[in-house]
Scaffold this active site. Structure first.
Site, mmCIF file in Angstrom:
data_model
loop_
_atom_site.group_PDB
_atom_site.id
_atom_site.type_symbol
_atom_site.label_atom_id
_atom_site.label_comp_id
_atom_site.label_asym_id
_atom_site.label_seq_id
_atom_site.Cartn_x
_atom_site.Cartn_y
_atom_site.Cartn_z
ATOM 1 N N GLU A 29 1.798 -3.620 5.384
ATOM 2 C CA GLU A 29 0.670 -3.182 4.724
ATOM 3 C C GLU A 29 1.146 -3.563 3.182
ATOM 4 O OE1 GLU A 29 4.310 0.325 4.818
ATOM 5 O OE2 GLU A 29 3.262 -1.543 5.895
ATOM 6 N N HIS A 86 -4.906 5.015 13.464
ATOM 7 C CA HIS A 86 -4.358 4.068 13.242
ATOM 8 C C HIS A 86 -5.255 2.754 13.002
ATOM 9 C CE1 HIS A 86 0.433 3.374 13.748
ATOM 10 N NE2 HIS A 86 0.065 4.943 14.565
ATOM 11 N N ARG A 96 -3.035 -8.638 -16.038
ATOM 12 C CA ARG A 96 -4.198 -8.064 -16.320
ATOM 13 C C ARG A 96 -4.833 -8.279 -15.174
ATOM 14 N NH1 ARG A 96 -3.148 -10.776 -21.174
ATOM 15 N NH2 ARG A 96 -4.054 -12.719 -20.664
ATOM 16 N N ILE A 155 1.135 -1.090 0.110
ATOM 17 C CA ILE A 155 -0.156 0.152 -0.517
ATOM 18 C C ILE A 155 1.123 1.429 -0.416
ATOM 19 C CG2 ILE A 155 -2.017 1.413 0.809
ATOM 20 C CD1 ILE A 155 -2.861 -1.564 2.204
ATOM 21 N N ASP A 203 -6.213 0.485 9.963
ATOM 22 C CA ASP A 203 -6.672 -0.509 9.989
ATOM 23 C C ASP A 203 -7.889 -0.967 8.848
ATOM 24 O OD1 ASP A 203 -4.925 -1.755 11.350
ATOM 25 O OD2 ASP A 203 -6.136 -1.609 13.547
ATOM 26 N N ASN A 259 -1.617 6.883 8.198
ATOM 27 C CA ASN A 259 -2.061 6.115 10.506
ATOM 28 C C ASN A 259 -1.365 7.598 10.656
ATOM 29 O OD1 ASN A 259 -2.192 3.402 9.687
ATOM 30 N ND2 ASN A 259 0.065 2.838 9.949
#
Length: 569
Positions: free
Chosen positions: A486, A456, A502, A444, A460, A451
């Site tokens: 993450e 936080h 794809r 991510i 989550d 965060n």
């Protein structure tokens, strides 16, 4: 307006009867009886009725195998006389074999063996003469697979279409297929190709709503459908929660709905609607008995692999995820005790549930094998109900332990350790089968900023949202894990790098379109990914390194993109 929720009566459930299972077992019984002719012929060769030939030790041992199989299988197929005759012959043969160890077989003992063999022979012939091959329909048990395109149905009370519209928009981004039915009364008339994963009913539990829900539940019972119901109520009160329980609700949330709570509830209910199919390995040298057990367990929703040769057990278990082993205790070449001992010496199978089947279990043998951690010792004959209850109960307990050990508690995905093990297993399987797969690492983007800016708890939510999207959009056979923090790892089976690219690009586009809200601010989140293909990278170490380096390139090039690793890069 107030409502008297105590007037809502608890809804009754309809019990299911399995006629298809009964038909399948009758057909198998007919096949079992028909095959007794081969057994009779074999006994005639080993112990000819009219001839005075001396019985050899080899003949006695072969007769013992036949007697033991019939003693264990006769009652299972509702033929107790065959079991009794087989057991009687087995006892006499044990005495005869002991006698041959010390001296030649006495005429008296030989006569006992021939008489008992003739009795078993006659009993089998009688069963064949009574057979009535009825004209029964063919029964096919399809392999349980993931149902595709199952909609989450959102129901509105008519006056609150705004809520259902907002929910539809939210959930579509998360990968759910959404269908709005309209008012609750329309739910009973709704028809689809498959039962929905979850039904959401937005209600105030008014008398009108309650009557419509009760009408739907009656329709659902008649169709033997069982989609879980999530009630979204206008207030979080004891009365409304009680009403939801009495109207067979599986979950309850109060409006306005918290984003994280909705994801968690739908994820839990969807998994319940798409039950886990325990994979049972049946090891039994008696093909007919193993088939009977297999039919019963498949009808109960389990995946079954039947193995008549115990020497192949380790080979099968290395290539399939087995949840429980059901094995006959008395097998030639390798008995149940020996096979169970081998499994318990291997780290991968220390916690694997093992159930023994035997025609002659006794307390001494159970105590003697207790140190192996045997979960149950089932005495033949075993009824369908006993078998299903014993297997499903122990498999379920093992599954809970398996989840605790192997899954990430926050997302329900595989944890880092289990993901790495699955990657190694997949390399081994794909090498044997000459197949391919792709491994991807996803991370991510700017997660620390999420965060720091929104807290936080919101972080989550973002992690769980991506985890849920991956589970919804990837196949049931694909492997998904939380690599750490993450970062996620994905194994896409039977897919080359371009096919994987794809698939992940579609998920990437969907995830980046989701609007998150925190502190009255809306924001989007993206991810980057590195993709490496097997067998271009042929070991777990080179695959992991290639995917990691490709992920680094994606980050270095500005994030929010996917990069495919190549040998030249």
């Amino acid at each position: 307006m107030t409502h008297d929720y105590s007037l809502i009566e608890p809804a009754d459930a309809v019990q299911e009867t399995p006629p298809a299972l009964a038909i399948a077992l009758i057909k198998l019984k007919i096949k079992y009886i028909a095959q007794l002719g081969n057994t009779i012929a074999e006994m005639d060769v080993l112990c000819p009725p009219p001839a005075p030939a001396v019985l050899t030790l080899e003949s006695l041992l072969k007769l013992t195998r036949i007697a033991h199989k019939l003693a264990g299988s006769g009652k299972t197929f509702d033929l107790p006389s065959i079991s009794d005759a087989g057991h009687a012959l087995e006892i006499i043969l044990a005495q005869a074999i002991e006698e041959t160890d010390n001296n030649s077989l006495s005429p008296a003992t030989q006569a006992k063996v021939k008489t008992a063999t003739a009795t078993l022979n006659k009993t089998c012939r009688l069963a064949i003469s009574n057979i009535e091959p009825e004209s029964l329909p063919e029964v096919v048990f399809p392999s349980p697979e993931k149902t595709v395109n199952q909609p989450v149905v959102l129901i509105a009370t008519g006056s609150d279409m705004t809520t259902s519209g907002q929910l539809k928009e939210q959930l579509q981004y998360l990968g759910f297929k959404i269908q709005l039915v309209g008012n609750i009364a329309s739910l009973a008339k709704h028809k689809g190709n498959a039962p929905p994963l979850v039904i959401i009913i937005v209600t105030s539990f008014s008398q009108k709503d309650t009557s419509a829900i009760q009408a739907y539940l009656k329709t659902r019972d008649a169709l033997e459908a069982s989609s879980p119901i999530l009630y979204l109520a206008s207030q979080n009160t004891f009365g409304m929660r009680l009403a939801a329980v009495r109207l067979r609700g599986d979950a309850f949330l109060a409006l306005p709905v918290d984003h994280l709570q909705l994801i968690d509830k739908l994820g839990t209910l969807a998994e319940r609607s798409r039950p886990y199919h325990y994979h049972v390995l049946i090891v039994d040298d008696d093909e007919m008995l193993a088939t009977r057990y297999g039919i019963a367990l498949e009808k109960a929703g389990m995946l079954v692999t039947i193995l008549n040769d115990p020497k192949r057990a380790l080979e099968i278990m290395d290539t399939a995820a087995i949840d429980l082993v059901l094995m006959d205790f008395d097998m030639p070449d390798c008995n149940g005790y020996e096979l169970a001992s081998m499994l318990r010496q291997m780290d991968n199978y220390i916690r694997l549930p093992i159930l023994f089947l035997s025609a002659q279990p006794n307390l001494d043998s159970r105590l003697r094998h207790a140190h192996l951690g045997i979960d149950a010792f089932l005495s033949k004959p075993v009824t369908v109900e006993q078998l299903v209850q014993a297997v499903s109960g122990r498999a379920a307990r093992s599954s809970v332990l398996h989840k605790f050990i192997n899954e990430d508690s926050a997302t329900g995905l595989l944890n880092h350790t289990r993901l790495k093990k699955e990657l190694v297993l997949e390399i081994s399987r794909s090498t044997r089968e000459n197949s391919r797969f792709t491994y991807a690492l996803l991370d991510i983007d700017h997660f620390k900023m999420v965060n720091d800016t929104f807290g936080h708890a919101m972080g989550d939510v973002v992690i769980k949202t991506l985890a849920h999207l991956l589970r919804q959009r990837l196949r049931l056979t694909d492997i998904i894990g939380r690599y750490g923090g993450e970062e996620f790892g994905v194994v896409l089976l039977n897919a080359n790098a371009q096919q994987a690219l794809r698939i992940l690009q579609k998920i990437h586009m969907q995830f980046s379109s989701i609007i998150f809200t925190a502190n009255k601010q809306e924001f989007n989140v993206t991810f980057s990914g590195g993709i490496a293909a097997f067998p271009t990278f042929s070991t777990d170490a080179t695959l992991s390194l290639a995917a990691d380096e490709a992920l680094y390139k994606a980050k270095h090039r500005g994030r929010n993109q996917l990069v495919v690793a190549s040998l030249n890069s």
